[in-house]
Design an enzyme around this catalytic site. Structure first.
Site, short mmCIF file in Angstrom:
data_model
loop_
_atom_site.label_atom_id
_atom_site.label_comp_id
_atom_site.label_asym_id
_atom_site.label_seq_id
_atom_site.Cartn_x
_atom_site.Cartn_y
_atom_site.Cartn_z
CG HIS A 17 -1.80 1.17 1.36
ND1 HIS A 17 -3.09 1.19 0.90
CD2 HIS A 17 -1.57 2.40 1.90
CE1 HIS A 17 -3.64 2.37 1.15
NE2 HIS A 17 -2.73 3.13 1.77
CD GLU A 18 1.70 3.69 3.64
OE1 GLU A 18 2.08 4.76 3.13
OE2 GLU A 18 0.58 3.57 4.20
CG HIS A 21 0.30 6.17 -0.65
ND1 HIS A 21 -0.77 6.74 -1.31
CD2 HIS A 21 -0.23 5.48 0.40
CE1 HIS A 21 -1.89 6.42 -0.70
NE2 HIS A 21 -1.59 5.65 0.35
#
Length: 448
Positions: A17-18, A21
């Site tokens: 997920h990170e 980003h």
């Protein structure tokens, strides 16, 4: 084994997920200042700190893209897990076979099936219907409902209970019925001995008949029951309309003239199912069969066999279905028995990673403080330009307050139920308390 898989799946989902980003920010020229790892209550978390000034100077669509990329990466991870799960049979085909039963990977001691099944046994059929996937196993046992035959109380010892049946009968010779009557005369009690099971006559209209005369006489009513040895009865020819191959509106009374169709009479909430299994990796079976790829019989009605067998389970089907760990794969050769757990491990990993990644994506969609949903909502309101700045701030505050409160309430409720369930499971395992059986059933059902 489940705890390490859950932890690893959570860490991998958060990292993915990170990473999304960071990749989206780098593509827009936004610098990453640092990466932080933390623990929120019991759950691990991480964040990627970006240069806020550069982020605010980006077009709104680019900002929205950076905020949504983490959720998008989790969705793509779910799709990859689903694809790998679908391709798993092809990948495992050289070393494992599937489609001819479910391999038992674990049987806890508190499981009602622990006395009948052991690790690496293969469940072949339920009530004569072959099973190939774990979904078939759960569906068959979940659909094994009980029909109440009468509202009249049926005496059993000093207590009474409503008689229930499943419509699964056996053609019992008249000589066995005569022996049961002689048992009543010798025993002179209203209840069957512990080692025997109560049976009643099954008629072609789908009902169980008891004595129609002298209903007020306990002795006459008791004579309508037949106490038989269940292990011997299940070897006989089947009858009745409760078997898988029989339609609900049909009944099978095809017994010989000197036989009667008898069905077991059970307490409320109990079910009667026949489970056929095989033990392909036992020494006796290896000596008899010669190789593991040969087909095995689905029952032992023709005599005892070291490879296969059939037993009857009487009890709650939902708790029994979920009390054993099953896998549709088993090694092709006994030489690879030491890696028999690999398919089960891979299935659990993919399933857990799929659920954790999907949950992380869903949670981050919520407009809660410190989550992506908060920034996504704020950027979306600025992007659509339907509201003034003051209206946007009011909407954001209301959404934050509402969804944060709901999230705290749901999380607290989940933790409370989880704690209560764990305490009940501990009480069952230690056999403490006067209602251990009820606690065990509650524990097994809530642990789904």
């Amino acid at each position: 084994m489940d705890t390490p898989i859950i932890i690893a799946s959570t860490i991998l989902s958060i990292a993915f997920h990170e990473f999304g980003h960071a990749i989206a920010a780098a593509s827009e020229g936004v610098q990453m200042e640092y990466v932080a790892i933390f623990v929120a209550v019991f759950f691990p978390g991480a964040l990627v700190a970006l240069n806020y000034d550069l982020l605010e100077n980006l077009p709104l669509f680019s900002m929205l893209r950076i905020y949504c990329t983490g959720i998008w990466h989790n969705v793509m991870l779910c799709a990859a897990c689903l694809l790998m799960a679908l391709l798993l049979p092809v990948v495992l085909y050289p070393l494992y076979m599937s489609g001819d039963g479910l391999t038992v990977m674990g049987v806890p001691q508190i499981s009602p099936l622990s006395g009948y099944l052991s690790v690496h046994d293969v469940i072949l059929s339920v009530d004569g219907l072959n099973i190939r996937r774990t979904d078939d196993w759960m569906k068959m046992l979940d659909q094994g409902t009980i029909e109440k035959i009468s509202s009249r109380e049926f005496l059993g010892g000093s207590q009474s209970y409503g008689a229930t049946i499943s419509g699964k009968g056996y053609c019992v010779p008249n000589s066995w019925l005569d022996a049961s009557k002689n048992l009543w005369q010798i025993n002179d009690k209203l209840a069957c001995p512990d080692e025997l099971t109560v049976f009643g006559k099954f008629s072609c209209n789908g009902s169980v008949t008891f004595s129609e005369t002298d209903r007020g006489s306990d002795k006459k009513e008791a004579e309508s029951k037949y106490c038989l040895i269940a292990k011997d009865v299940v070897k006989l020819k089947k009858c009745g309309n409760g078997w898988r191959g029989t339609k609900d509106d049909e009944s099978n009374c095809t017994c010989l003239e000197d036989e009667y169709c008898l069905v077991p009479v059970l307490p409320p909430g109990f079910s009667w199912i026949e489970i056929s299994y095989t033990r392909p990796y036992s020494l006796e079976c290896l000596k008899q069969e010669g190789n593991l790829s040969s087909p095995h019989a689905t029952n032992n009605n023709n005599g005892p066999s070291p490879c296969s067998g059939t037993f009857v389970y009487v009890g709650d089907l939902s708790s029994a279905a979920r009390s054993v760990k099953l896998s549709p794969y088993r090694p092709r050769w006994a030489l690879f028995l030491f890696i028999a757990d690999v398919p089960y491990f891979l299935e659990n990993c993919l399933s857990c990673l799929l659920h954790v990644s999907a949950a992380l994506a869903a949670v981050n969609c919520l407009p809660v403080f410190f989550l992506d949903g908060d920034a996504i909502l704020e950027t979306t309101l600025r992007y659509v330009a339907w509201f003034t700045r003051r209206q946007q701030r009011v909407i954001i505050k209301l959404c934050r307050l509402l969804w944060t409160s709901l999230s705290i309430i749901m999380f607290s409720r989940f933790m409370l139920l989880h704690t209560i369930t764990k305490l009940q499971c501990i009480a069952v395992e230690t056999n403490t308390g006067p209602t251990t059986q009820n606690k065990e059933r509650m524990c097994q059902l809530r642990a789904i």
